[in-house]
Design an enzyme around this catalytic site. Structure first.
Site, short mmCIF file in Angstrom:
data_model
loop_
_atom_site.label_atom_id
_atom_site.label_comp_id
_atom_site.label_asym_id
_atom_site.label_seq_id
_atom_site.Cartn_x
_atom_site.Cartn_y
_atom_site.Cartn_z
N HIS A 11 16.12 18.40 -9.39
CA HIS A 11 16.67 19.47 -10.23
C HIS A 11 17.92 20.05 -9.58
O HIS A 11 18.96 20.22 -10.23
CB HIS A 11 15.62 20.57 -10.43
N ASN A 12 17.84 20.35 -8.30
CA ASN A 12 18.99 20.95 -7.62
C ASN A 12 20.16 19.98 -7.55
O ASN A 12 21.32 20.39 -7.69
CB ASN A 12 18.60 21.41 -6.22
N MET B 242 6.99 38.75 1.80
CA MET B 242 7.50 39.80 0.91
C MET B 242 9.01 39.99 1.04
O MET B 242 9.52 41.11 1.01
CB MET B 242 6.76 41.12 1.18
N MET C 127 12.12 36.77 -2.85
CA MET C 127 11.44 35.84 -3.77
C MET C 127 9.95 36.20 -3.92
O MET C 127 9.42 36.26 -5.03
CB MET C 127 11.58 34.40 -3.28
N GLU D 85 21.78 20.01 -10.80
CA GLU D 85 22.52 21.28 -10.90
C GLU D 85 23.91 21.14 -10.25
O GLU D 85 24.91 21.60 -10.81
CB GLU D 85 21.68 22.36 -10.20
N TYR D 86 23.97 20.48 -9.10
CA TYR D 86 25.27 20.25 -8.45
C TYR D 86 26.20 19.46 -9.37
O TYR D 86 27.38 19.77 -9.51
CB TYR D 86 25.09 19.43 -7.16
N ASN E 143 2.38 40.33 4.25
CA ASN E 143 3.62 39.92 4.92
C ASN E 143 3.42 40.05 6.41
O ASN E 143 2.68 40.93 6.87
CB ASN E 143 4.79 40.83 4.47
N SER F 65 12.25 27.40 -9.56
CA SER F 65 13.68 27.51 -9.84
C SER F 65 13.97 28.74 -10.67
O SER F 65 13.14 29.19 -11.45
CB SER F 65 14.20 26.28 -10.57
N LYS G 9 11.76 19.29 -7.81
CA LYS G 9 12.64 20.46 -7.61
C LYS G 9 13.93 20.04 -6.89
O LYS G 9 15.01 20.52 -7.22
CB LYS G 9 11.91 21.53 -6.79
P1 NDP Z 1 13.36 34.08 3.35
O1 NDP Z 1 13.54 32.63 3.23
O2 NDP Z 1 14.48 34.90 3.85
O3 NDP Z 1 12.07 34.35 4.26
C1 NDP Z 1 11.71 35.64 4.65
C2 NDP Z 1 10.22 35.77 4.67
O4 NDP Z 1 9.66 34.81 5.57
C3 NDP Z 1 9.76 37.12 5.14
O5 NDP Z 1 8.64 37.50 4.41
C4 NDP Z 1 9.42 36.85 6.59
O6 NDP Z 1 8.49 37.76 7.14
C5 NDP Z 1 8.80 35.49 6.47
N1 NDP Z 1 8.76 34.76 7.72
C6 NDP Z 1 9.80 34.20 8.38
N2 NDP Z 1 9.37 33.59 9.50
C7 NDP Z 1 8.03 33.77 9.54
C8 NDP Z 1 7.02 33.35 10.44
N3 NDP Z 1 7.30 32.61 11.51
N4 NDP Z 1 5.75 33.71 10.17
C9 NDP Z 1 5.46 34.44 9.07
N5 NDP Z 1 6.36 34.85 8.20
C10 NDP Z 1 7.63 34.51 8.42
O7 NDP Z 1 12.85 34.69 1.95
P2 NDP Z 1 13.33 34.40 0.46
O8 NDP Z 1 12.56 35.33 -0.39
O9 NDP Z 1 14.79 34.35 0.35
O10 NDP Z 1 12.83 32.91 0.20
C11 NDP Z 1 11.46 32.54 0.30
C12 NDP Z 1 11.32 31.05 0.04
O11 NDP Z 1 11.78 30.79 -1.28
C13 NDP Z 1 12.17 30.16 0.95
O12 NDP Z 1 11.48 28.98 1.23
C14 NDP Z 1 13.40 29.87 0.14
O13 NDP Z 1 13.99 28.63 0.47
C15 NDP Z 1 12.85 29.87 -1.24
N6 NDP Z 1 13.88 30.34 -2.16
C16 NDP Z 1 13.90 29.85 -3.37
C17 NDP Z 1 14.83 30.27 -4.27
C18 NDP Z 1 14.77 29.72 -5.56
O14 NDP Z 1 15.63 29.94 -6.41
N7 NDP Z 1 13.76 28.96 -5.82
C19 NDP Z 1 15.87 31.24 -4.01
C20 NDP Z 1 15.74 31.74 -2.73
C21 NDP Z 1 14.79 31.28 -1.86
P3 NDP Z 1 9.01 39.10 7.89
O15 NDP Z 1 9.30 40.08 6.81
O16 NDP Z 1 7.88 39.47 8.76
O17 NDP Z 1 10.25 38.72 8.67
#
Ligand code: NDP
Length: 478
Positions: A187-188, A10, A13, A191-192, A33, A128, A184
């Site tokens: 795609h990125n 949670m 994203m 994008e670059y 979460n 994306s 994906k």
């Molecule tokens: P983060 O990558 O910052 O991850 C945070 C989440 O991961 C929290 O819910 C956290 O739980 C959980 N978490 C971290 N470590 C663990 C663990 N060991 N066990 C269980 N839960 C864990 O969140 P984002 O929302 O930024 O991104 C989520 C995913 O989406 C990532 O893989 C990221 O790369 C991808 N992403 C994609 C984007 C896009 O445009 N497609 C943009 C941004 C991100 P807790 O709250 O308990 O710490």
């Protein structure tokens, strides 16, 4: 179970994806979460969403109707493995686990294999569009079994972005196991390249034509009405028009010119190197960001000589038209190279990927969304056996129209000392493909000279070697 779909993770994203799902007719969303309070807070903040909050993985499994379908949106890497294992322990055969994070496709291949052995459908789904896309409609690139997609696909269709041209949801079953995350990744990379090309166009207008950011914004707005119509061109105009909120002129002139990167661009290039596919436009874009973020070498560069002043352009309107054509041409090259990498990846990893479908699902929701992508879809529809986008009449014609101006732009940049690595490398790629003979013949003889690596002939079958340190006769290698 009451919910037809669950989301765990949670952060921004996952929360946005869960809200998007909950806002669509027919979905009831279970949320979970590691730190339970975040899920509880999201439910409290959005009472209308009807979220089912699950405190433990077991609660989460119990809340989901079968086959259970859950999306993981946590940090890529080890955290994703931890959450997958936790869910797999409480899920049952036939259930579907989706990883919506930015996973390395090779991890996705491994995870799919491990979960398949336990009867669970694992889907690696590229997402994306960033935070806003997750909330309002992303472009979705799911890879996994057809069985998993049968349940998951209709749910994803409810939240995907819809193409402005025909209202079709930007989601398709990309292929098996790691196909979605691979696509994906590319795609990125594209994008670059797209961003670098726009940056070079901006730099040429700024440094050779002496235009202000606001004037350049007007040019991009104008271009956004034609074949360059795209989200990136649109936001470029907005960014260039932005004044420094602290006052004193355009914001761009106050921003440190050191570009960041989160790594997916370099993954694209690394995999292209492994696959032997030239993605020179993407590579130059990745390198340009690295160079920009290297203050030590840039400090040395400040001492190096260059031309005294930029070239004088006879007619700025002609030069602007040249830049526009060069941007379009170089963009065609970058996309052609990206689609080549997708085809090569599909070949190596055994995915049946339909490139026209990929272009179709990139038409909305994602960062590279553009009118251009509809043209790519059409090119593959007209010729499903298309080897390269450069072979499509529509693109060959655009390149032909642009090529003279493209050369003038690169030449003017070279004479003016303005770096245009992506414009230049894409032109070099274009000319290399055009060349009936390449100096690769020389490379082969050099390799034969120092390493007896042999060469083939244009007029005979087989492999040959010259006795370079002997009498220099030619011998046939068996
Ligand atoms: P983060 O990558 O910052 O991850 C945070 C989440 O991961 C929290 O819910 C956290 O739980 C959980 N978490 C971290 N470590 C663990 C663990 N060991 N066990 C269980 N839960 C864990 O969140 P984002 O929302 O930024 O991104 C989520 C995913 O989406 C990532 O893989 C990221 O790369 C991808 N992403 C994609 C984007 C896009 O445009 N497609 C943009 C941004 C991100 P807790 O709250 O308990 O710490």
């Amino acid at each position: 179970g009451r919910a037809n779909i669950g989301v765990t993770g949670m952060a921004v994203m996952g929360s946005n994806l869960a809200r998007n799902l909950a806002s669509r007719e027919g979905n009831t969303v279970a949320i979970h979460n590691r730190t339970t309070e975040k899920a509880e807070r999201l439910a409290a903040d959005h009472p209308d969403a009807g979220f089912v909050v699950a405190r433990t993985a077991q609660d989460f499994a119990d809340a989901l109707a079968r086959p259970r379908t859950a999306v993981i949106m946590v940090k890529a890497g080890a955290p994703t493995d931890a959450v997958i294992n936790e869910l797999a322990d409480v899920f049952e055969p036939g259930d579907i686990i989706v990883d919506g994070g930015n996973a390395d496709f090779r991890d996705t291949i491994r995870r799919e294999r491990e979960l398949r052995a336990r009867g669970i459908n694992f889907v690696g789904c590229g997402i994306s569009g960033g935070e806003e896309g997750a909330l309002l409609g992303p472009s979705l690139m799911p890879g996994g079994s057809a069985e998993g997609y049968a349940t998951l696909g209709p749910i994803l269709q409810t939240i995907a972005a819809r193409a402005p041209e025909d209202g079709e949801p930007c989601v398709t079953h990309v292929g098996t196991d790691g196909a979605g995350h691979f696509v994906k990744m590319v795609h990125n990379g594209i994008e670059y390249a797209d961003m670098q090309l726009i940056g070079e166009a901006y730099d040429l207008m700024r440094r050779i034509l002496g235009m202000t950011p606001a004037e350049i914004a007007d040019v991009f707005d104008e271009w956004n009405a034609g074949e360059l119509d795209s989200y990136l061109i649109e936001i470029t105009a907005q960014v260039l028009r932005q004044d420094d909120p602290r006052g004193g002129g355009p914001l761009i002139d106050k921003v440190l010119d050191a570009a960041g990167a989160k790594g997916t661009g370099s993954w694209t290039v690394q995999n292209a190197l492994d696959l032997g596919v030239p993605v020179s436009g993407i590579a130059e874009a990745v390198f340009a960001r690295s160079l920009s973020s290297d203050p030590a070498r840039r400090a040395i560069g400040q001492e190096l000589p260059g031309p005294e002043r930029p070239v004088r352009v006879e007619d700025p309107r002609v030069f602007l038209a040249d830049i526009r054509g060069a941007l379009h041409a170089a963009k065609i090259i970058a996309y052609a190279q990206g689609f080549d990498e997708i085809a090569a990846g599909a070949g190596k990893y055994g995915w049946e990927i339909h490139p026209g479908e990929i272009a179709r699902i990139w038409r909305a929701g994602c960062i590279i969304r553009a009118r251009f992508l509809g043209t790519i879809t059409q090119a593959y529809a007209d010729d499903p056996g298309l080897v390269s986008l450069l072979g499509a009449p529509v693109f060959a014609e655009s390149l032909g129209k642009a090529q003279q101006g493209w050369r003038r732009v690169v030449a003017a940049a070279v004479y003016s000392g303005v770096p245009v690595p992506a414009f230049a490398t894409s032109l070099a790629y274009y000319d290399a493909l055009r060349s009936p003979r390449l100096p690769a013949a020389l490379t082969q003889l050099q390799r034969d000279f120092f390493g007896a690596h042999t060469y083939r002939r244009t007029d005979d079958e087989g492999s040959f070697h010259v006795l370079w340190s002997g009498d220099r006769s030619e011998v046939r290698e068996s």
